[in-house]
Design an enzyme around this catalytic site. Structure first.
Site, short mmCIF file in Angstrom:
data_model
loop_
_atom_site.label_atom_id
_atom_site.label_comp_id
_atom_site.label_asym_id
_atom_site.label_seq_id
_atom_site.Cartn_x
_atom_site.Cartn_y
_atom_site.Cartn_z
N SER A 143 0.84 -1.20 0.00
CA SER A 143 0.00 0.00 0.00
C SER A 143 0.87 1.24 0.00
CB SER A 143 -0.91 0.03 1.23
OG SER A 143 -1.64 1.25 1.29
N TYR A 156 -2.44 0.37 10.30
CA TYR A 156 -2.58 -0.20 8.96
C TYR A 156 -1.27 -0.06 8.18
CZ TYR A 156 -4.06 -0.63 4.07
OH TYR A 156 -4.17 -1.01 2.75
#
Length: 246
Positions: A143, A156
Site C-alpha cells: 500500500s 494499517y
C-alpha cells in the site's frame, strides 16, 4: 516481449473481488493457470466459471488467510491440480483506520492477522515448493499508506511496512532462487474501505475515492508486468496510484 506468463501456475489470495479478481482475470486471459483463494465461496465459484467460459484454466478453494492451514491447502491444490506453483500473490488485506489513542485493539489485531500474518502464511506455504523447484515468485500487494505516513493509518501502514521489510530480507536471502515483488496501490476502487467502522472516516474516504480512485485493473497490470519479465529479472517495488493522488 516474450509471453512469460502462459502456462504459469499462480495462486492468488483475496481473489473474490477487487485487485485479486482483476488479477485473476487478466492473468488467465494471458494463459496462466490461476488458483484462487478467498472466504466467499459463491464469488470464487462464479469467477472460476467466468474464466473457464472465456477459455482459461482456474480452480478455487475457500481460504481464510488468518488460518495457516488454509494457505497450505491452497498451495497444495495448485500442486495437485497443475503439478507446480510458480507465483504466490499475497493480496488479501483489510483496513481499519483510526487514531492510535482510540486504542482499537481488536481492529489492530485483525489487521495484523490478515495483512501481516496472512502474508507470512502465504510465503511459508509457497517457499518449500519454490525451493524444491528451484524457482518461484512472491508478489505482495502492499500500500502507499506505508510510504506516506498520515494520521488514522498508523497501524494499517505499520502492517504494510512490516510486509515491505520482510519481503526485502527474503529477496536478499533467496540468492536469486526466487523473485520477490512488492506492489503498492494508492486509491483503488475496491471494497477495502467497507471495513472502516467509523462512519465519518469511511464516508470521507469513500468520497475521496469516488473522485480519484483508479480501477483494480491498473494494479493487475502491475502484477502481469512483474511476472512477465525474464526469469533473471526481479521487479522489486512498484507504486501504482492515481496521478492526482497526494
Amino acid at each position: 516481449m516474450k509471453n512469460n506468463i502462459k502456462g504459469k501456475v499462480v495462486a492468488i489470495t483475496g481473489a473474490s473481488s477487487g485487485i485479486g479478481e482483476a488479477t485473476a482475470l487478466m492473468l488467465a486471459a494471458q494463459g496462466a493457470k490461476v488458483v484462487l483463494g478467498a472466504r466467499r465461496k459463491d464469488r470464487l465459484e462464479d469467477l472460476v466459471s467466468r474464466i473457464k467460459t472465456a477459455g482459461g484454466e482456474a480452480v478455487c478453494l475457500v481460504t481464510d488467510v488468518t488460518l495457516r492451514g488454509d494457505l497450505t491447502n491452497l498451495v497444495a491444490l495448485a500442486c495437485t491440480t497443475y503439478g507446480r506453483l510458480d507465483v504466490m500473490v499475497n493480496n488479501a488485506g483489510i483496513s481499519h483506520l483510526g487514531r492510535i489513542d482510540d486504542v482499537q485493539v481488536a481492529e489492530w489485531e485483525e489487521m495484523i492477522d490478515v495483512n501481516l500474518k496472512g502474508t507470512l502464511y502465504g510465503i511459508a506455504a509457497a517457499l518449500p515448493v519454490f525451493k524444491k523447484q528451484g524457482s518461484g515468485h512472491i508478489i505482495n500487494i502492499i500500500s502507499t499508506s506505508g510510504i506516506r505516513i498520515v494520521p488514522l493509518q498508523g497501524v494499517y501502514a505499520g502492517t504494510k511496512n512490516a510486509v515491505r521489510t520482510i519481503a526485502e530480507a527474503l529477496r536478499q536471502e533467496s540468492g536469486g532462487q526466487y523473485r520477490v515483488t512488492g506492489i503498492s496501490p494508492g486509491f483503488v476502487n475496491t471494497e477495502l474501505t467497507d471495513h472502516i467502522k467509523d462512519d465519518a472516516t469511511r464516508g470521507a474516504i469513500k468520497e475521496r475515492a469516488a473522485q480519484i480512485a483508479i480501477s483494480p485493473d491498473a494494479i493487475a497490470g502491475g502484477v502481469v508486468y512483474a511476472i512477465s519479465q525474464p526469469d533473471n529479472v526481479d521487479v522489486g517495488d512498484i507504486v501504482i496510484r492515481p496521478s492526482i493522488q497526494d
